[in-house]
Design an enzyme around this catalytic site. Structure first.
Site, PDB file in Angstrom:
ATOM      1  N   VAL A  85      51.722  44.974  33.273  1.00  0.00           N
ATOM      2  CA  VAL A  85      51.025  46.055  33.976  1.00  0.00           C
ATOM      3  C   VAL A  85      52.027  47.111  34.458  1.00  0.00           C
ATOM      4  CG1 VAL A  85      49.661  46.621  36.034  1.00  0.00           C
ATOM      5  CG2 VAL A  85      49.091  44.587  34.680  1.00  0.00           C
ATOM      6  N   GLY A  86      53.078  46.632  35.132  1.00  0.00           N
ATOM      7  CA  GLY A  86      54.031  47.533  35.786  1.00  0.00           C
ATOM      8  C   GLY A  86      54.734  48.465  34.822  1.00  0.00           C
ATOM      9  N   GLY A 134      56.279  44.038  34.552  1.00  0.00           N
ATOM     10  CA  GLY A 134      55.725  43.217  33.470  1.00  0.00           C
ATOM     11  C   GLY A 134      54.674  43.998  32.709  1.00  0.00           C
ATOM     12  N   LYS A 188      30.504  33.396  35.073  1.00  0.00           N
ATOM     13  CA  LYS A 188      31.746  32.659  34.839  1.00  0.00           C
ATOM     14  C   LYS A 188      31.386  31.267  34.352  1.00  0.00           C
ATOM     15  CE  LYS A 188      36.198  33.507  35.479  1.00  0.00           C
ATOM     16  NZ  LYS A 188      36.891  34.787  35.396  1.00  0.00           N
ATOM     17  N   GLY A 227      57.532  44.241  40.005  1.00  0.00           N
ATOM     18  CA  GLY A 227      56.962  43.428  38.934  1.00  0.00           C
ATOM     19  C   GLY A 227      56.845  44.238  37.660  1.00  0.00           C
TER      20      GLY A 227
END
Ligand SMILES: Cc1ncc(C[n+]2csc(CCOP(=O)(O)OP(=O)(O)O)c2C)c(N)n1
Ligand code: SF4
Length: 719
Positions: free
Chosen positions: A533-534, A531, A429, A529
């Site tokens: 993903v959902g 969105g 990272k 949710g």
């Protein structure tokens, strides 16, 4: 602080000075502090109490205390203490009170009285050198009269007099008044802050105070379940988090000279303290209030910067000494992947120069590199955690208050996530110091400078994270030919658009079916949710014959037990409308999505939506976690005991990282889908089989699986 008397918990008195069944609230931090304080003080105590919650302890003629009690008006408890002390001294002079039976006089008030109306009386008593103890249990509000703002109320907290409204969305804007410093000006012989989560520190301080004649003052951090909107069981955890985040410094001042008695070895981000309290909920919902969270963090950072800049009078505790840790272990170790979503931003630039080996353990990090390019104003840190499974992949986070510690924690999360997904990659990272909203030309210059600086760090493959996007990845790719999360025009796979994570969720559900007792065909699905993903999860599952019965978004929940047309709902969302604009269904509150009966409940929005207090409302059989850390560890445990199968986030929602890996290796969109399918099915099956065999939670089995894959790979590497 060198402990002379209280070296282990066993040394704390077993005598109970405070009887059970009192009228204060369950989990009252003030009462717990009083109990520990009284244990350390011993017998022969007279409490002089100013009006407050604690007044309810002694309702004439009853008292649960093993000591005497005098009630005074809110403003004048120290004056009352003067009267009591004088009376005792007169009795002693007249030989009517033997010295060994002398009483300790203790003023007991809340912070409202201590900070405001009682301050004058206290200052006068300190000035007169009155020999007394003052215990202020600081619940950071006028608790007894309904949690109004007091001078102790912290910045950002909601109180009943500073509610959250559209015109004042940030909570209290004043910040705490520093009572410790106000008292210290007069250099009383003893002054300390205490916490019930650190009973040895607390008790030793009472002992040390007892060695001094004159005013001895204690301010006790005191979680207040109803006022702070916390579960009564969490009081001690919250008290510990206050100390371990640096919000509540444990210190003492002897004749004005300050020494910190406990310095957290690794400061936790303040949000670990804030996000479990309802009074700060508005900082996290419906959107994160980054500005206020950063302000609180900066205030803490500034405090410790100046405190640690001065020579330490007491060294930090050694390993094995009393330390906080419950929250830390919950966040970092039980679920290493929590780190990514908790998004710790504990430190400022200066702290990046701390002892970087403090992060090192058996897995890594193998490299921590500071990048500095004054010409391009680049300041950045790259952490390569572990590369035993392949070059590390991990995002670049850009913000003005990032830190090395943050980069390390996120890099470790990536090691585990890539391993759990069974990708040929390790974890890394990087963080770049800077405002992500800076002028675009400047941002390009900065990102390109970063790319050039990591040109030879071939074991690190950057990707997008907070503050960077596919355009930044394109600049990096242009410079060094190495990045993931690229725009489609140069080989990127648009994972949100194609629904990579949603397709992975479907694969995990299919793999889980052999551990479930219902058929996928006709199974009722609820999506919390709806969105990026959902909606794709609902779509892909719908293709397998499931029925979407409810979905929620930030505006509410739509419910239709006969089924919702997923295609129509997606079209509605894509046109900018909310789920509650769907005509053929019942409109409910956002929260109602938890109560709907179903076979598959998909959390696909925010962290910690299901916790101990609402988990009992879930009526479902299978939970594939689309969001990161949508459930608290405790909620997962409760569901496990109930027999509800939870597929942990970093197994079920690994579609994104798998897609990035396929992209990096030059694969196509259809190869990405195929790899997601294969890997998520296999990983889900392995985790659920291991969990079943060992009787552990699937999350634990997943962590063990990821870690053992890394360790096995390490056996083949030279390093
Ligand atoms: C002069 C005066 N004003 C108001 C009150 C009403 N009153 C009783 S308790 C209390 C709150 C005290 O707050 P704090 O000192 O913080 O203690 P807590 O209630 O939080 O325990 C108030 C305002 C009072 N008793 N006296
Ligand atoms: S309101 Fe808070 S301070 Fe008062 S008794 Fe209840 S928990 Fe304790």
């Amino acid at each position: 602080m060198k402990r002379e008397v209280y070296k282990s918990l066993r040394t704390i008195s077993h005598e109970e000075p405070l009887g059970p069944g009192g009228p204060l609230c369950a989990g009252c931090g003030g009462q717990l502090s009083l109990r520990l304080f009284h244990k350390a003080l011993g017998e022969n105590v007279i409490f002089v109490n100013g009006a407050s919650c604690s007044t309810l302890l002694a309702t004439y003629p009853f008292t649960p205390l093993n000591s005497s009690w005098i009630y005074t008006a809110m403003a004048c408890a120290p004056a009352g203490a003067q009267g009591v002390r004088d009376a005792l001294d007169i009795l002693k002079r007249k030989n009517r009170l033997p010295p060994e039976k002398d009483r300790k006089v203790v003023v007991l008030t809340g912070d409202g009285a201590a900070q405001d109306i009682g301050l004058q009386s206290t200052m006068a008593a300190i000035h007169r050198g009155l020999d007394f103890y003052y215990l202020c249990y600081d619940n950071e509000s006028y608790g007894n009269t309904g949690f109004q703002t007091s001078a102790s109320t912290p910045y950002g907290a909601r109180t009943s007099t500073e509610p959250i409204t559209p015109r004042s969305p940030h909570g209290s804007v004043h910040g705490r008044r520093d009572l410790f410093e106000i008292w210290r000006v007069q250099k009383p012989p003893y002054l300390a802050t205490i916490s019930a989560a650190y009973p040895l520190d607390l008790s030793e301080k009472v002992y040390r105070a007892s060695q001094h004649y004159g005013p001895k003052l204690f301010i006790a951090h005191s979680p207040c379940p109803p006022g702070w909107e916390i579960d009564p069981e969490w009081s001690v955890d919250i008290a510990r988090a206050a100390v371990e985040t640096g919000i509540w410094p444990l210190k003492e001042a002897i004749h004005g000279e300050v020494a910190h008695t406990h310095i957290p070895r690794k400061f936790e981000p303040v949000e670990n303290y804030l996000n479990r309290q309802g009074r700060f909920r508005h900082l996290f919902e419906p959107q994160r209030d980054e500005e206020t969270i950063a302000h609180i963090q900066n205030t803490v950072n500034e405090y410790w910067k100046s405190a640690l800049g001065a020579p330490l009078l007491h060294p930090p505790p050694r390993a094995g000494e009393e330390r906080g840790g419950a929250l830390r272990s919950r966040r970092l170790f039980c679920s290493p992947l929590h780190a990514e979503e908790v998004s710790p931003r504990p430190n400022n630039e200066e702290r990046t120069m701390e002892n970087i080996f403090a992060f090192a353990d058996e897995l890594g990090p193998i490299k921590i590199i500071h990048l500095y390019d004054p010409k391009n104003r680049l300041k950045a840190v790259v952490v390569v955690d572990n590369i035993a499974r392949g070059p590390s992949v991990g995002g670049i986070r850009m913000a003005s208050d990032v830190s090395t510690e943050e980069a390390f924690r996120l890099a470790r999360a990536m090691t585990m996530k890539n391993s759990a997904a069974n990708l040929p990659h390790g974890g890394g990272k990087s963080v770049i110091f800077g405002d992500p909203k800076m002028d675009l030309a400047k941002k390009e210059q900065l990102i390109r400078a970063f790319a050039r600086a990591i040109r030879d760090l071939i074991e690190y493959i950057p990707g997008p994270d907070m503050g960077t996007d596919e355009r930044c990845m394109a600049w990096i790719h242009d410079e060094i030919g190495r990045a993931v999360g690229l725009p489609p025009e140069i080989g990127g796979i648009p994972l949100d658009e194609i629904g990579a994570t949603g397709s992975g969720l479907r694969a995990s559900v299919e793999a889980a079916m052999k551990y479930c007792t219902f058929d996928l065909k006709g199974a009722r699905v609820v999506v919390q949710g709806f969105g990026s993903v959902g909606k794709h999860a609902a779509r892909f599952l719908g293709e397998k014959g499931t029925v979407l019965v409810a979905a929620s978004d930030s505006r509410g929940t739509i419910f239709n037990p006969k089924g919702i047309d997923v295609g129509r709902l997606i079209a509605l969302k894509n046109s900018g409308k909310g789920v509650t604009d769907y005509a053929n269904g019942e409109r409910l509150d956002i929260d109602a999505v938890i109560d709907i009966d179903c076979e598959i409940w998909i959390p696909a929005a925010r962290p910690d939506v299901i916790h101990k207090n609402n988990v009992h409302r879930l009526k479902t059989k299978l939970v594939p976690q689309g969001a990161n850390i949508p459930f608290t560890a405790e909620a997962e445990r409760i569901l496990h005991e109930k027999g509800t199968l939870v597929i942990p986030d970093f197994i079920a929602n690994a579609g994104g990282v798998i897609c990035a890996s396929v992209e990096y290796h030059g694969g196509t969109q259809s190869q990405a889908f195929q790899t997601i399918e294969e890997k998520i099915r296999a990983n889900t099956d392995e985790v659920l089989a291991n969990a079943k065999k060992s009787g552990t939670l699937p999350r634990q089995a997943a962590i063990e699986m990821a870690e053992s894959r890394v360790r096995k790979a390490m056996q083949y590497s030279r390093a």
